[in-house]
Motif scaffolding. Structure first.
Motif, PDB file in Angstrom:
ATOM      1  N   ARG A  61       1.287  -1.624  -0.096  1.00  0.00           N
ATOM      2  CA  ARG A  61      -0.348   0.164   0.080  1.00  0.00           C
ATOM      3  C   ARG A  61       1.050   1.247   0.181  1.00  0.00           C
ATOM      4  O   ARG A  61       0.630   1.868  -0.960  1.00  0.00           O
ATOM      5  N   ASP A  62       1.968   1.037   0.838  1.00  0.00           N
ATOM      6  CA  ASP A  62       2.415   2.858   1.055  1.00  0.00           C
ATOM      7  C   ASP A  62       3.426   2.459  -0.227  1.00  0.00           C
ATOM      8  O   ASP A  62       3.981   4.091  -0.633  1.00  0.00           O
ATOM      9  N   ALA A  63       3.929   1.598  -0.796  1.00  0.00           N
ATOM     10  CA  ALA A  63       4.627   1.213  -1.989  1.00  0.00           C
ATOM     11  C   ALA A  63       3.947   1.752  -3.365  1.00  0.00           C
ATOM     12  O   ALA A  63       4.767   2.701  -3.906  1.00  0.00           O
ATOM     13  N   LEU A  64       2.747   2.004  -3.418  1.00  0.00           N
ATOM     14  CA  LEU A  64       2.055   1.281  -4.075  1.00  0.00           C
ATOM     15  C   LEU A  64       2.216   3.356  -4.318  1.00  0.00           C
ATOM     16  O   LEU A  64       2.181   4.375  -5.709  1.00  0.00           O
ATOM     17  N   ALA A  65       1.570   4.447  -3.183  1.00  0.00           N
ATOM     18  CA  ALA A  65       1.873   6.010  -2.515  1.00  0.00           C
ATOM     19  C   ALA A  65       2.776   6.499  -3.134  1.00  0.00           C
ATOM     20  O   ALA A  65       2.643   7.681  -3.685  1.00  0.00           O
ATOM     21  N   VAL A  66       4.579   5.834  -2.426  1.00  0.00           N
ATOM     22  CA  VAL A  66       5.356   6.673  -3.083  1.00  0.00           C
ATOM     23  C   VAL A  66       5.569   6.449  -5.145  1.00  0.00           C
ATOM     24  O   VAL A  66       5.860   7.553  -5.440  1.00  0.00           O
ATOM     25  N   LEU A  67       5.151   5.693  -5.532  1.00  0.00           N
ATOM     26  CA  LEU A  67       5.465   4.895  -6.905  1.00  0.00           C
ATOM     27  C   LEU A  67       3.767   6.457  -7.463  1.00  0.00           C
ATOM     28  O   LEU A  67       4.463   6.992  -8.575  1.00  0.00           O
ATOM     29  N   ARG A  68       2.449   6.989  -7.042  1.00  0.00           N
ATOM     30  CA  ARG A  68       1.912   7.584  -7.258  1.00  0.00           C
ATOM     31  C   ARG A  68       2.379   9.207  -7.129  1.00  0.00           C
ATOM     32  O   ARG A  68       2.377   9.538  -7.713  1.00  0.00           O
ATOM     33  N   LEU A  69       3.250   9.378  -6.297  1.00  0.00           N
ATOM     34  CA  LEU A  69       3.970  10.105  -5.815  1.00  0.00           C
ATOM     35  C   LEU A  69       5.104  11.036  -6.423  1.00  0.00           C
ATOM     36  O   LEU A  69       5.868  11.793  -6.609  1.00  0.00           O
ATOM     37  N   CYS A  70       4.947   9.781  -7.461  1.00  0.00           N
ATOM     38  CA  CYS A  70       6.397   9.921  -8.803  1.00  0.00           C
ATOM     39  C   CYS A  70       5.787  10.716 -10.020  1.00  0.00           C
ATOM     40  O   CYS A  70       6.522  11.192 -10.607  1.00  0.00           O
ATOM     41  N   THR A  71       4.279  10.331 -10.272  1.00  0.00           N
ATOM     42  CA  THR A  71       3.562  11.167 -10.897  1.00  0.00           C
ATOM     43  C   THR A  71       3.520  12.797 -11.157  1.00  0.00           C
ATOM     44  O   THR A  71       3.586  13.342 -12.929  1.00  0.00           O
ATOM     45  N   PRO A  72       3.332  13.801 -10.221  1.00  0.00           N
ATOM     46  CA  PRO A  72       3.869  14.688 -10.794  1.00  0.00           C
ATOM     47  C   PRO A  72       6.044  14.990 -10.949  1.00  0.00           C
ATOM     48  O   PRO A  72       5.238  15.986 -12.247  1.00  0.00           O
ATOM     49  N   LEU A  73       6.685  14.470 -10.860  1.00  0.00           N
ATOM     50  CA  LEU A  73       7.729  15.102 -11.441  1.00  0.00           C
ATOM     51  C   LEU A  73       7.549  14.105 -12.643  1.00  0.00           C
ATOM     52  O   LEU A  73       8.308  14.344 -13.137  1.00  0.00           O
ATOM     53  N   LEU A  74       7.119  13.316 -12.764  1.00  0.00           N
ATOM     54  CA  LEU A  74       7.288  12.788 -14.586  1.00  0.00           C
ATOM     55  C   LEU A  74       6.278  14.000 -15.271  1.00  0.00           C
ATOM     56  O   LEU A  74       6.535  14.065 -16.595  1.00  0.00           O
ATOM     57  N   ALA A  75       4.802  14.754 -14.618  1.00  0.00           N
ATOM     58  CA  ALA A  75       3.895  15.814 -15.161  1.00  0.00           C
ATOM     59  C   ALA A  75       4.836  16.814 -15.279  1.00  0.00           C
ATOM     60  O   ALA A  75       5.221  17.617 -16.776  1.00  0.00           O
ATOM     61  N   ALA A  76       6.184  17.034 -14.722  1.00  0.00           N
ATOM     62  CA  ALA A  76       7.105  18.384 -15.302  1.00  0.00           C
ATOM     63  C   ALA A  76       7.824  18.402 -16.027  1.00  0.00           C
ATOM     64  O   ALA A  76       7.841  18.689 -16.955  1.00  0.00           O
ATOM     65  N   ALA A  77       7.697  17.065 -16.274  1.00  0.00           N
ATOM     66  CA  ALA A  77       9.456  16.417 -17.173  1.00  0.00           C
ATOM     67  C   ALA A  77       9.165  16.369 -18.083  1.00  0.00           C
ATOM     68  O   ALA A  77       9.321  16.499 -18.921  1.00  0.00           O
ATOM     69  N   SER A  78       7.503  16.022 -18.660  1.00  0.00           N
ATOM     70  CA  SER A  78       7.785  16.132 -20.206  1.00  0.00           C
ATOM     71  C   SER A  78       6.890  17.109 -20.446  1.00  0.00           C
ATOM     72  O   SER A  78       7.305  17.220 -21.812  1.00  0.00           O
ATOM     73  N   VAL A  79       6.588  18.337 -19.244  1.00  0.00           N
ATOM     74  CA  VAL A  79       6.415  20.025 -19.567  1.00  0.00           C
ATOM     75  C   VAL A  79       7.455  20.412 -19.963  1.00  0.00           C
ATOM     76  O   VAL A  79       7.818  20.607 -21.318  1.00  0.00           O
ATOM     77  N   VAL A  80       8.606  20.055 -20.133  1.00  0.00           N
ATOM     78  CA  VAL A  80       9.552  20.937 -19.524  1.00  0.00           C
ATOM     79  C   VAL A  80      10.712  19.734 -20.847  1.00  0.00           C
ATOM     80  O   VAL A  80      11.067  21.061 -21.864  1.00  0.00           O
ATOM     81  N   LEU A  81      10.435  18.365 -21.141  1.00  0.00           N
ATOM     82  CA  LEU A  81      10.637  18.159 -22.598  1.00  0.00           C
ATOM     83  C   LEU A  81      10.441  18.743 -23.632  1.00  0.00           C
ATOM     84  O   LEU A  81      10.799  18.871 -25.535  1.00  0.00           O
ATOM     85  N   VAL A  82       8.867  19.172 -23.799  1.00  0.00           N
ATOM     86  CA  VAL A  82       8.366  19.275 -25.143  1.00  0.00           C
ATOM     87  C   VAL A  82       8.404  21.061 -24.991  1.00  0.00           C
ATOM     88  O   VAL A  82       8.551  21.906 -26.248  1.00  0.00           O
ATOM     89  N   GLY A  83       8.671  21.999 -24.231  1.00  0.00           N
ATOM     90  CA  GLY A  83       8.953  23.303 -23.948  1.00  0.00           C
ATOM     91  C   GLY A  83      10.844  23.004 -24.862  1.00  0.00           C
ATOM     92  O   GLY A  83      11.356  24.128 -25.483  1.00  0.00           O
ATOM     93  N   ARG A  84      11.292  22.048 -24.141  1.00  0.00           N
ATOM     94  CA  ARG A  84      12.825  22.158 -25.845  1.00  0.00           C
ATOM     95  C   ARG A  84      12.703  21.577 -26.688  1.00  0.00           C
ATOM     96  O   ARG A  84      13.295  22.167 -27.733  1.00  0.00           O
ATOM     97  N   LEU A  85      11.129  21.308 -26.655  1.00  0.00           N
ATOM     98  CA  LEU A  85      11.602  20.886 -28.415  1.00  0.00           C
ATOM     99  C   LEU A  85      10.713  21.953 -29.391  1.00  0.00           C
ATOM    100  O   LEU A  85      11.174  21.725 -30.892  1.00  0.00           O
ATOM    101  N   VAL A  86      10.439  22.833 -28.759  1.00  0.00           N
ATOM    102  CA  VAL A  86       9.608  23.688 -29.622  1.00  0.00           C
ATOM    103  C   VAL A  86      10.005  25.452 -29.596  1.00  0.00           C
ATOM    104  O   VAL A  86       9.340  26.013 -29.860  1.00  0.00           O
ATOM    105  N   ARG A  87      10.647  25.486 -28.410  1.00  0.00           N
ATOM    106  CA  ARG A  87      11.114  27.072 -27.936  1.00  0.00           C
ATOM    107  C   ARG A  87      12.198  27.650 -28.898  1.00  0.00           C
ATOM    108  O   ARG A  87      11.606  28.781 -28.837  1.00  0.00           O
TER     109      ARG A  87
END
Length: 198
Positions: A101-127
């Motif tokens: 249960r707690d390991a799943l919660a930690v896995l979920r807590l990585c999703t904001p980092l994934l969301a932010a990283a994807s935005v940065v990569l998109v920005g690098r592609l089109v800037r």
């Protein structure tokens, strides 16, 4: 007397630097923070952090079985490629200490980092296309409803798109292609993306 500026040329500031790259970097950073904040807000809702769904339970369960020597496709049915099962093995090892249960919660807590990283990569592609293109691309990436749903549900698509974006950033330099070594590296990244979901 200053020479007339050419059509389409950027206006230089007092230091001689163009302001557009700085503005684009600020937009990318703000959009990445926004994506992380929205995803964190979703996790703060009742039942979201410790809740479960059929998909994420299967993926993490596959990783937990793998670290115990039970192989997918041979010992149990797994309908997706093995990429995410391998990526999630640190959380499977963590479950030995904290419980699933707690390991799943930690896995979920990585999703904001994934969301932010994807935005940065998109920005690098089109800037290189300018401020407006960066603003639109990063804004859509940060707030697209399907993306937010996939992150909240811990689906495979955000992870797949992250590796595809990494490959695209490696292979493209502005509007052109990079050298052979970087093309090879990008091919390896795209190949790994294919092991997450076909």
């Amino acid at each position: 007397m200053r020479p007339p500026s050419r059509p389409g040329s950027a206006t230089l500031g007092p230091s001689g630097a163009t302001p557009a790259p700085e503005c684009s970097s600020a937009v990318i950073s703000l959009a990445a923070l926004l994506a992380a904040a929205v995803t964190l807000y979703q996790l703060s809702r009742p039942g979201s952090l410790f809740g479960t769904s059929a998909d994420v339970a299967v993926y993490l369960g596959g990783s937990i079985r793998l670290v115990h020597g039970v192989l997918p496709y041979r010992d149990f049915v797994f309908v997706q490629p093995p990429g995410f099962v391998l990526l999630a093995t640190p959380f499977a090892f963590l479950s030995e200490l904290t419980g699933t249960r707690d390991a799943l919660a930690v896995l979920r807590l990585c999703t904001p980092l994934l969301a932010a990283a994807s935005v940065v990569l998109v920005g690098r592609l089109v800037r290189h296309r300018g401020f407006a293109a960066t603003l639109i691309a990063c804004g859509v990436m940060a707030l697209f409803p399907a993306q937010l749903y996939a992150l909240h549900s811990v689906l495979l698509e955000p992870v797949l798109e992250f590796f595809c974006l990494v490959g695209a950033v490696v292979i493209f330099e502005g509007d052109g292609m990079s050298g052979p070594r970087r093309i090879l590296a990008a091919g390896l990244v795209f190949g790994f993306a294919g092991t997450i979901k076909v």
